[in-house]
Design an enzyme around this catalytic site. Structure first.
Site, mmCIF file in Angstrom:
data_model
loop_
_atom_site.group_PDB
_atom_site.id
_atom_site.type_symbol
_atom_site.label_atom_id
_atom_site.label_comp_id
_atom_site.label_asym_id
_atom_site.label_seq_id
_atom_site.Cartn_x
_atom_site.Cartn_y
_atom_site.Cartn_z
ATOM 1 N N CYS A 2 -16.286 11.666 68.666
ATOM 2 C CA CYS A 2 -15.255 11.752 67.745
ATOM 3 C C CYS A 2 -15.327 10.359 66.793
ATOM 4 C CB CYS A 2 -13.920 11.545 68.579
ATOM 5 S SG CYS A 2 -12.415 11.222 67.756
ATOM 6 N N GLU A 117 -14.362 17.480 63.456
ATOM 7 C CA GLU A 117 -15.788 17.800 63.752
ATOM 8 C C GLU A 117 -16.231 18.450 62.634
ATOM 9 O OE1 GLU A 117 -17.333 16.021 65.812
ATOM 10 O OE2 GLU A 117 -16.099 15.474 67.632
#
Length: 254
Positions: A2, A117
């Site tokens: 992340c 992402e």
């Protein structure tokens, strides 16, 4: 991993959502749709029990604080180490020296609207590397993500004892293998803490390794939704709600 997320909720909204007893946010952060490492972020923590003026021990108190993303262990000699400690893997967090003390005593929740992402496409850059399409991943019901995190308090040895900046509060996001719905985008994802487990996760008196690991689970199938967004989010200098808006399929890289 992340490496970017969005956080636009106001402190007063987080105080209500997370049942905060002590709001330690002196100045609200601006809504941030491109949260990147080393930025300041909101965190929900519970501090260890302390005795009051009568000497009676008080229960842990849930607080909302502003921390810097990128964990600096208390023993670190150089705070720059935090620049590369934005994520901690669930598989090793209880053993790694950089994280195990925080895992045992200093756990937090990091509120987020969702996270980004990047998916490598078949298109190539001039250097021959795959061009990447960013996706925004958020709760399908529009709720807040409570990402599992750890925090540390680093004492700056160059500052005097009366310097209000002598302590640096920092944090990291715990990650795990991605669940099937988002695993095709990236193989890792932030660990989420379900509402009924917030109390145990935050409680600094809970220290059993297996009990703590048992609180952490990937998002339930169907809870998250993912969609392509503008490549503008790839530049950390860009910010604004347009970064988390879906783009038409024909505009996405393929």
């Amino acid at each position: 991993m992340c490496g970017r997320y969005a956080s636009s909720r106001r402190p007063e909204d987080l105080v209500e959502e997370f049942e905060i007893e002590d709001n330690r946010v002196a100045e609200p952060l601006a809504p941030d749709y491109n949260v990147a490492p080393t930025k300041e972020v909101y965190a929900v923590v519970e501090r260890p029990p302390r005795a009051d003026e009568s000497g009676e021990e008080q229960p842990p108190e849930r607080q909302l604080r502003v921390l810097r993303w990128g964990l600096v262990p208390s023993w670190a000699k150089d705070p720059a180490i935090g620049n590369r400690m934005i994520n901690a893997r669930m598989e090793t967090v209880a053993e790694k020296p950089a994280y195990k003390r925080a895992f045992a005593k200093r756990r937090c929740l990091l509120p987020a609207d969702g996270y980004f992402e990047w998916y490598p496409t078949q298109q190539l850059t001039k250097s021959g590397k795959p061009r990447k399409q960013p996706f925004f991943i958020r709760p399908a019901d529009g709720g807040v993500l409570a990402m599992a995190g750890l925090y540390e308090i680093w004492r700056d040895p160059t500052r005097d004892d009366d310097d209000p900046e002598r302590f640096r509060w920092t944090c990291t996001v715990l990650t795990t293998e991605a669940e099937d719905a988002v695993g095709h985008i990236h193989d890792r994802m932030p660990l989420l803490v379900e509402r009924d487990r917030w109390q145990q996760w935050l409680d600094p008196t809970v220290a059993d390794r297996d009990d703590l690991l048992g609180l952490l689970v990937p998002a339930a199938p169907g809870r998250l939704e993912a969609f392509p967004v503008s490549t503008a989010v790839s530049n950390v200098r860009n910010n604004g709600p347009e970064l988390v808006e879906p783009i038409p399929a024909e505009e996405a890289l393929s």
